[in-house]
Design an enzyme around this catalytic site. Structure first.
Site, PDB file in Angstrom:
ATOM      1  N   GLU A 170      -3.038   5.512  11.198  1.00 62.09           N
ATOM      2  CA  GLU A 170      -1.672   6.013  10.978  1.00 62.09           C
ATOM      3  C   GLU A 170      -1.430   7.404  11.549  1.00 62.09           C
ATOM      4  OE1 GLU A 170      -1.030   5.573   6.774  1.00 62.09           O
ATOM      5  OE2 GLU A 170      -1.339   3.404   6.827  1.00 62.09           O
ATOM      6  N   ASN A 212      -5.612   1.913  14.039  1.00 59.56           N
ATOM      7  CA  ASN A 212      -4.888   1.078  13.076  1.00 59.56           C
ATOM      8  C   ASN A 212      -3.592   1.767  12.642  1.00 59.56           C
ATOM      9  OD1 ASN A 212      -5.016  -1.284  11.278  1.00 59.56           O
ATOM     10  ND2 ASN A 212      -5.210   0.190   9.595  1.00 59.56           N
ATOM     11  N   HIS A 249       2.646  -4.953   7.400  1.00 66.85           N
ATOM     12  CA  HIS A 249       3.263  -5.027   6.071  1.00 66.85           C
ATOM     13  C   HIS A 249       4.740  -5.357   6.299  1.00 66.85           C
ATOM     14  CE1 HIS A 249      -0.218  -3.360   4.044  1.00 66.85           C
ATOM     15  NE2 HIS A 249      -0.250  -2.357   4.893  1.00 66.85           N
ATOM     16  N   GLU A 278      -3.652  -5.783   7.691  1.00 66.60           N
ATOM     17  CA  GLU A 278      -3.236  -5.573   6.291  1.00 66.60           C
ATOM     18  C   GLU A 278      -2.031  -6.444   5.959  1.00 66.60           C
ATOM     19  OE1 GLU A 278      -2.757  -1.386   5.386  1.00 66.60           O
ATOM     20  OE2 GLU A 278      -4.464  -0.824   6.631  1.00 66.60           O
ATOM     21  N   ASP A 280       0.829  -8.516   4.613  1.00 70.27           N
ATOM     22  CA  ASP A 280       1.529  -9.014   3.425  1.00 70.27           C
ATOM     23  C   ASP A 280       3.005  -9.129   3.788  1.00 70.27           C
ATOM     24  OD1 ASP A 280       2.256  -6.274   3.282  1.00 70.27           O
ATOM     25  OD2 ASP A 280       0.886  -5.882   1.619  1.00 70.27           O
TER      26      ASP A 280
HETATM   27  O1  G2I Z   1      -0.380   1.789   1.351  1.00 71.66           O
HETATM   28  C1  G2I Z   1      -0.791   0.503   1.793  1.00 71.66           C
HETATM   29  C2  G2I Z   1      -1.840   0.582   2.856  1.00 71.66           C
HETATM   30  C3  G2I Z   1      -1.224   1.181   4.112  1.00 71.66           C
HETATM   31  N1  G2I Z   1      -2.202   1.225   5.174  1.00 71.66           N
HETATM   32  C4  G2I Z   1      -3.433   1.894   4.864  1.00 71.66           C
HETATM   33  C5  G2I Z   1      -4.050   1.355   3.581  1.00 71.66           C
HETATM   34  O2  G2I Z   1      -5.199   2.087   3.246  1.00 71.66           O
HETATM   35  C6  G2I Z   1      -3.077   1.401   2.453  1.00 71.66           C
HETATM   36  O3  G2I Z   1      -3.724   0.886   1.293  1.00 71.66           O
HETATM   37  C7  G2I Z   1      -3.312   1.426   0.077  1.00 71.66           C
HETATM   38  C8  G2I Z   1      -4.067   0.728  -1.031  1.00 71.66           C
HETATM   39  O4  G2I Z   1      -3.715  -0.623  -1.028  1.00 71.66           O
HETATM   40  C9  G2I Z   1      -3.676   1.334  -2.372  1.00 71.66           C
HETATM   41  O5  G2I Z   1      -4.519   0.814  -3.395  1.00 71.66           O
HETATM   42  O6  G2I Z   1      -3.570   2.789   0.064  1.00 71.66           O
HETATM   43  C10 G2I Z   1      -3.084   3.403  -1.111  1.00 71.66           C
HETATM   44  C11 G2I Z   1      -3.258   4.892  -1.022  1.00 71.66           C
HETATM   45  O7  G2I Z   1      -2.682   5.415   0.106  1.00 71.66           O
HETATM   46  C12 G2I Z   1      -3.825   2.845  -2.321  1.00 71.66           C
HETATM   47  O8  G2I Z   1      -3.257   3.373  -3.492  1.00 71.66           O
HETATM   48  C13 G2I Z   1      -4.111   4.112  -4.254  1.00 71.66           C
HETATM   49  C14 G2I Z   1      -3.272   4.882  -5.264  1.00 71.66           C
HETATM   50  O9  G2I Z   1      -2.400   5.736  -4.536  1.00 71.66           O
HETATM   51  C15 G2I Z   1      -4.133   5.683  -6.126  1.00 71.66           C
HETATM   52  O10 G2I Z   1      -3.378   6.313  -7.112  1.00 71.66           O
HETATM   53  C16 G2I Z   1      -5.206   4.806  -6.760  1.00 71.66           C
HETATM   54  O11 G2I Z   1      -6.117   5.594  -7.493  1.00 71.66           O
HETATM   55  O12 G2I Z   1      -5.019   3.288  -4.946  1.00 71.66           O
HETATM   56  C17 G2I Z   1      -5.941   4.024  -5.670  1.00 71.66           C
HETATM   57  C18 G2I Z   1      -7.016   3.069  -6.233  1.00 71.66           C
HETATM   58  O13 G2I Z   1      -6.399   2.071  -6.997  1.00 71.66           O
END
Ligand code: G2I
Length: 449
Positions: A170, A212, A249, A278, A280
């Site tokens: 990103e 990515n 996404h 990724e 969805d």
């Molecule tokens: O935001 C969706 C994805 C966009 N592309 C990069 C990916 O790395 C990203 O994944 C998401 C995860 O699916 C989430 O699970 O990235 C988020 C963070 O940028 C993740 O969220 C985080 C929460 O912000 C935190 O509060 C939490 O502690 O997930 C953490 C673990 O559950």
């Protein structure tokens, strides 16, 4: 450089293997009987096996703390042959204090995957987001050095275990500028991305190295063009890069674009693999999932697809129900569409077969609309008549619970609905309680009156 082939996963067992065993047991010569086997590829019964039949992988994001959830682990182990740790390899997880590395949760996922023959995508080595506090507070050459050390240490730890790395995630801005995203990493100098790729190559020469990003699916978007130019420049100058990840996404604000296949093939033409990293899709429309799979299959260098979670409830956008399994672990119509597309056949049609018009022409086309954990909406568009009668059937134990824009009547079973126009236009809809069965309702007939 060691070339790893990501498209060579073969199912350990499958229809072919079983056929061979049966034939051998019957004392028949496989070489003779092979001539009688169907010429088409055998159809897999899971996403991973079917993708492997097409020389590709089918993966999912995995959260370490869900591996002990039995439903979750059962689906993961049955369906997928590639895994991406959702958060466990990010910078804040792997280097929470500068110079102190922490791999427990990531190792847990890697071991779970590899001990079951699944491959691992690494995500992600350098990113403006999810940086630990110490890194957020750094800048300049100290940050550049810290970033490169992080890339080196983490890629070295997982050397030989990760098939592809999202080295940089990103790094481009949204909108029409085509510019780099402002971040502390970007402010260390425009060459930070190539520096990260060179460090990753040195640390793990066998891993495919990917750039990515999201909103890089529509070929006409400035961000897509900017990533394309970066990859072309890297290839021209010999900066090590092997693949581009399109996060994909999709939702109402960022829909699946009609030129997605063009985007995939244009990136591939630069001499890199393309991976859908990724995926969805808001509401999980089966037709859109099918299109994405068919687009990937149409581009030989599109080597695999990863969905960003297993069940809707596992999604970072859970309220959009964007994934292939319901919260209770049931396969959704989108799952059936993906599996059928991987198997190369026609998917359960989104549109019922065009209806023969005995009493005068009209055609009724059914599409999937919103889905919840226990029910789903369908919409039927009628063309060719303004006064119409459409017959729709659902599969027991499904039950239609509500309708709109038409006057319904029912047969005695309650499974077949006859809908008549009531002056509300040519699109009617209905809600079906799934009761555990997610088969798409069928349009039986359309009659003009
Ligand atoms: O935001 C969706 C994805 C966009 N592309 C990069 C990916 O790395 C990203 O994944 C998401 C995860 O699916 C989430 O699970 O990235 C988020 C963070 O940028 C993740 O969220 C985080 C929460 O912000 C935190 O509060 C939490 O502690 O997930 C953490 C673990 O559950």
């Amino acid at each position: 450089m060691i070339e790893r082939c990501q498209g060579n996963i073969r199912p350990k067992s499958g229809p072919r293997a079983r056929t061979a065993v049966v034939l051998a047991a019957a004392g028949l010569l496989a070489v003779t009987t092979a001539a009688f086997l169907p010429g088409t590829a055998s159809a897999g019964t899971t996403l991973g096996a079917s993708a492997a039949e097409r020389g590709r992988y089918f993966g999912t994001a995995v959260a370490a703390n869900k591996l002990s959830d039995n439903t979750y682990a059962t689906i993961l182990n049955r369906e997928f042959n590639s895994v991406t740790p959702e958060n466990e390899m990010k910078i804040d997880a792997t280097e929470p204090q500068q110079g102190q590395f922490s791999y427990g949760a990531a190792d847990q996922i890697v071991n779970h995957a590899r001990s079951r023959g699944m491959q691992v995508r690494g995500h992600t080595l350098a990113w403006h987001s999810q940086q630990p506090g110490w890194m957020q507070n750094m800048s300049g050459s100290a940050l550049r050095q810290a970033m490169l050390n992080h890339v080196t240490q983490v890629a070295t730890h997982f050397r030989g275990q990760v098939v592809a790395w999202d080295v940089v995630n990103e790094a481009f801005a949204d909108g029409s500028s085509g510019a780099r995203r402002d971040s502390n990493l970007q402010r260390t100098g425009n060459d930070w991305i190539e520096a990260a790729f060179r460090a990753a190559r040195a640390a793990d020469p066998g891993a495919k190295l990917c750039y990515n990003d999201y909103n890089t699916d529509d070929w006409t978007h400035a961000k897509t063009q900017a990533v394309y130019n970066l990859v072309r420049d890297f290839k021209q100058r010999g900066v090590p890069i092997d693949c581009v990840g399109l996060q994909s996404h999709f939702n109402s604000g960022s829909p699946y674009p009609g030129n997605y296949r063009t985007t995939l093939s244009n990136f591939a033409a630069l001499g890199v693999d393309v991976q859908i990293t990724e995926l969805d899709i808001e509401g999980a429309p089966a037709a859109t999932y099918r299109n994405v799979v068919q687009d990937c299959l149409a581009v030989s260098r599109c080597t695999g697809i990863t969905v960003w979670g297993i069940r809707d409830t596992d999604s970072w956008r859970a309220s959009q129900n964007p994934l292939l399994f319901t919260g209770s672990g049931a396969k959704k119509p989108a799952y059936d569409a993906v599996l059928a597309a991987l198997n190369g056949g026609s998917t359960p049609p989104t549109t019922g077969p065009p209806t023969p018009p005995p009493g005068g022409g009209c055609t009724a086309t059914l599409r999937d609309a919103t889905r919840w954990s226990d029910r789903f909406n369908s919409e039927v568009t009628v063309s060719g008549a303004s006064n119409w009668t459409v017959v729709v059937a659902v599969t027991p134990p499904q039950k239609i619970s509500s309708t709109w824009n038409g006057t319904p009547s029912w047969d005695t079973s309650g499974n077949v609905m006859t809908m008549r126009s009531n002056g509300s236009g040519n699109v009617f809809g209905f809600t079906t309680m799934a009761n555990g069965t997610w088969t798409r309702p069928q349009v039986r007939s359309c009659t003009a009156s």
